[in-house]
Scaffold this active site. Structure first.
Site, PDB file in Angstrom:
ATOM      1  N   THR A 189      14.353  -3.123  -3.027  1.00 61.35           N
ATOM      2  CA  THR A 189      15.021  -3.713  -1.862  1.00 61.35           C
ATOM      3  C   THR A 189      15.354  -5.162  -2.178  1.00 61.35           C
ATOM      4  OG1 THR A 189      13.848  -2.258  -0.388  1.00 61.35           O
ATOM      5  CG2 THR A 189      14.743  -4.259   0.588  1.00 61.35           C
ATOM      6  N   GLU A 203      16.476   2.699  -1.429  1.00 62.64           N
ATOM      7  CA  GLU A 203      15.651   3.859  -1.066  1.00 62.64           C
ATOM      8  C   GLU A 203      15.308   3.800   0.416  1.00 62.64           C
ATOM      9  OE1 GLU A 203      12.350   3.370  -0.135  1.00 62.64           O
ATOM     10  OE2 GLU A 203      12.160   1.249  -0.664  1.00 62.64           O
ATOM     11  N   LYS A 210       9.598   6.834   3.270  1.00 59.84           N
ATOM     12  CA  LYS A 210       8.449   6.433   4.092  1.00 59.84           C
ATOM     13  C   LYS A 210       7.179   6.755   3.317  1.00 59.84           C
ATOM     14  CE  LYS A 210       9.521   9.168   7.567  1.00 59.84           C
ATOM     15  NZ  LYS A 210      10.807   9.705   7.169  1.00 59.84           N
ATOM     16  N   LYS A 218      20.453  -1.283   3.593  1.00 62.55           N
ATOM     17  CA  LYS A 218      19.007  -1.109   3.507  1.00 62.55           C
ATOM     18  C   LYS A 218      18.278  -2.019   4.499  1.00 62.55           C
ATOM     19  CE  LYS A 218      14.830  -0.616   2.171  1.00 62.55           C
ATOM     20  NZ  LYS A 218      13.999   0.502   1.953  1.00 62.55           N
ATOM     21  N   PHE A 256      10.829   6.190  16.416  1.00 68.73           N
ATOM     22  CA  PHE A 256      10.433   4.784  16.328  1.00 68.73           C
ATOM     23  C   PHE A 256      10.402   4.066  17.666  1.00 68.73           C
ATOM     24  CE2 PHE A 256       9.598   3.622  11.963  1.00 68.73           C
ATOM     25  CZ  PHE A 256       9.828   4.863  11.377  1.00 68.73           C
ATOM     26  N   GLY A 285       3.345  -2.702  10.265  1.00 71.48           N
ATOM     27  CA  GLY A 285       2.829  -3.369   9.067  1.00 71.48           C
ATOM     28  C   GLY A 285       3.470  -2.726   7.847  1.00 71.48           C
ATOM     29  N   CYS A 299       7.219  -2.947   3.847  1.00 77.37           N
ATOM     30  CA  CYS A 299       8.673  -3.052   4.024  1.00 77.37           C
ATOM     31  C   CYS A 299       9.109  -3.825   5.262  1.00 77.37           C
ATOM     32  CB  CYS A 299       9.292  -1.665   4.055  1.00 77.37           C
ATOM     33  SG  CYS A 299       9.140  -0.826   2.490  1.00 77.37           S
ATOM     34  N   ARG A 350      -1.318  -3.250   3.121  1.00 77.94           N
ATOM     35  CA  ARG A 350      -0.484  -4.449   3.175  1.00 77.94           C
ATOM     36  C   ARG A 350      -0.023  -4.702   4.615  1.00 77.94           C
ATOM     37  NH1 ARG A 350       3.429  -3.241  -1.799  1.00 77.94           N
ATOM     38  NH2 ARG A 350       2.850  -1.128  -1.201  1.00 77.94           N
TER      39      ARG A 350
END
Ligand code: UDX
EC number: 1.1.1.22
Length: 454
Positions: free
Chosen positions: A121, A154, A157, A214, A259, A267, A270, A338
């Site tokens: 990304t 990409e 998930k 993206k 979503f 979190g 990404c 992360r």
């Protein structure tokens, strides 16, 4: 086709394994010798359902190999995927040093036409930078070799990455419009042909649009989450149930259901990073991206929504209280910690004097590692955290349960046993996994997110 994937991290390994599964010959490169040794001895450095079996299958079939040999990697692939990390710099912008160093390696070692694909990304304009870097190396070494750079972001998930790769909603391919770009487009079309058998899923566009697509996708999803979290907090005060609101608006086809789950904030590797990077891109062009700044700020506050609820219930001083924590990873089906909300929540709780007993189905090792880092300046607080082997043992002697990650095994616990294990029969449900009425009937004091209780 012969493919090289530079970077054997999360995206690189999933991409490499899936392309090998489709019959391509894949060479995975990484500079980390330990990682390559692990992969060559049958291990997989990350947890992703189905990935280890897929890698083993393709290794046995001779379609995937792992190495640190840069020359061999560049020689191997007609198509060179760059799938290295793009961490956040201190100002939130994406750090491109690994991408550009991969480009340099390709430039140094290539001897014939290559298609170089940005899978990482990367901010708008990175394909231009990769192209410039390779051109620079070629001119420094007095070589003239044709190549083209492609942007192919990409949309994987974590936890469902293999399925996402193998059954994509869409494939985005950004190419340059010159002759080398046309050839690159042709090769990419061939590479992804297996996905387009029933209908065309590929969107061809210019590289900058692909790069922005993206970020736009992740920023839109993050926006939906922050929007719902903000409304959930309001719902608590006005006496509405955000889950009913979710269904009420999701049924509108223009909105859709995805979503819209309120919770403890997003979190992972990404959304937080990409939202910040897009804001920074805006700054670079003197464009103030106000919505995205608010998305980020709402999310930061939301990560502590459970702490606020705990403090409302127990007061600011939590000395003498012990909380069971279910779920530590940033979401289910991954061991990724992360930017996981659990880290901020636990830090705040023990900072106020509480003890915690935590359990996660797969992230325990990763959690221990992260807590060691998070508490390196306050080791006495680290001692207040116990990592437990089972979800039930985490409850022992606790005042209340705090559910942070919605792993499947937390969905239908034995509520009688749960009630008997907790001193106060209080549940703070950060993912709205349970029904408030049912919990009240079981005799729990129940706090969800946006479910009529602040
Ligand atoms: C995301 C994108 O979905 C993927 O397309 C992109 O390639 C990488 O980033 P990932 O980070 O694996 O994937 O996680 P995702 O499942 O999208 O969830 C992100 C975060 O949002 C998690 O913390 C999750 O708990 C949270 N979330 C998601 C919500 O809080 N509410 C929701 O309704 C959905």
């Amino acid at each position: 086709m012969k493919i090289t994937v530079i970077g054997s991290g999360y995206v690189g390994l999933v991409t490499g394994a899936c392309l090998a599964e489709l019959g391509n010959h894949v060479f995975c490169l990484d500079l980390d010798q330990q990682k390559i040794d692990l992969l060559n001895s049958g291990g997989v450095p990350i947890y992703e359902p189905g990935l280890d079996a897929m890698i083993a299958r393709n290794r046995d079939a001779g379609r995937i190999q792992f190495s640190t040999d840069i020359q061999a990697a560049v020689d191997h692939g007609d198509i060179q995927f760059i799938a290295v990390g793009t961490p956040s710099k201190e100002d939130g912008s994406a750090d491109l040093q690994h991408v550009l160093s991969a480009a340099q390696h390709i430039g140094q070692h290539m001897s014939g036409y290559k298609v170089i694909v940005n899978k990482s990304t990367v901010p708008v304009g990175t394909a231009d930078q990769v192209k410039a870097t390779i051109n620079e190396v070629l001119s420094e070494t007095n070589r003239v070799i044709d190549f083209s750079v492609v942007s192919n972001p990409e949309f994987l998930k974590e936890g469902a990455a293999i399925d996402d790769f193998m059954h994509p909603d869409r494939i985005v391919i950004g190419t340059y419009e010159d002759d080398a770009g046309c050839q690159a487009k042709d090769w990419m079309r061939k590479l992804y042909a297996p996905f387009n058998r029933h209908h065309e899923r590929t969107y061809y566009m210019d590289v900058r649009s692909a790069e922005l697509t993206k970020y736009a996708a992740n920023a839109m999803l993050a926006t939906r989450i922050s929007f719902m979290n903000e409304l959930a907090n309001l719902a608590d005060y006005v006496g509405a149930d955000i889950d009913q609101v979710r269904q009420g608006i999701g049924s509108d086809a223009r909105i859709g259901y995805g979503f819209l789950y309120a919770g403890t904030g997003y979190g992972g590797s990404c959304f937080p990073k990409d939202v910040r990077a897009l804001v920074q891109t805006g700054n670079q062009y003197q464009q103030d991206l106000k919505i995205l700044k608010a998305v980020e700020s709402v999310n930061t506050t939301q990560k502590l929504i459970l702490v606020r609820k705990v403090v409302n219930r127990y007061g600011d001083d939590l000395k003498g209280k012990t909380f069971a924590i279910w779920g530590l990873s940033f979401k289910p089906n991954t061991d990724d910690m992360r930017e996981a909300p659990s880290r901020m929540i636990i830090k705040e709780l023990v900072g106020r004097g509480a003890k915690v007993q935590a359990y996660d189905p797969v992230a325990m090792k990763e959690a221990q590692h992260c807590f060691n880092l998070d508490f390196r300046e306050s080791p006495q607080n680290l001692e207040q955290i116990t990592l437990c082997e089972t979800m039930l043992s985490a409850l022992k002697g606790c005042d209340a349960l705090i559910l942070i990650t919605e792993w499947k095994e937390f969905r239908s616990p034995d509520f009688t046993q749960l009630k008997n294990s907790l001193i106060d029969s209080v549940i703070f449900d950060g993912r709205n996994l349970y029904e408030p009425n049912e919990m009240t009937n079981f005799g729990f004091e129940y706090y969800g997110v946006g479910r009529c209780n602040s």
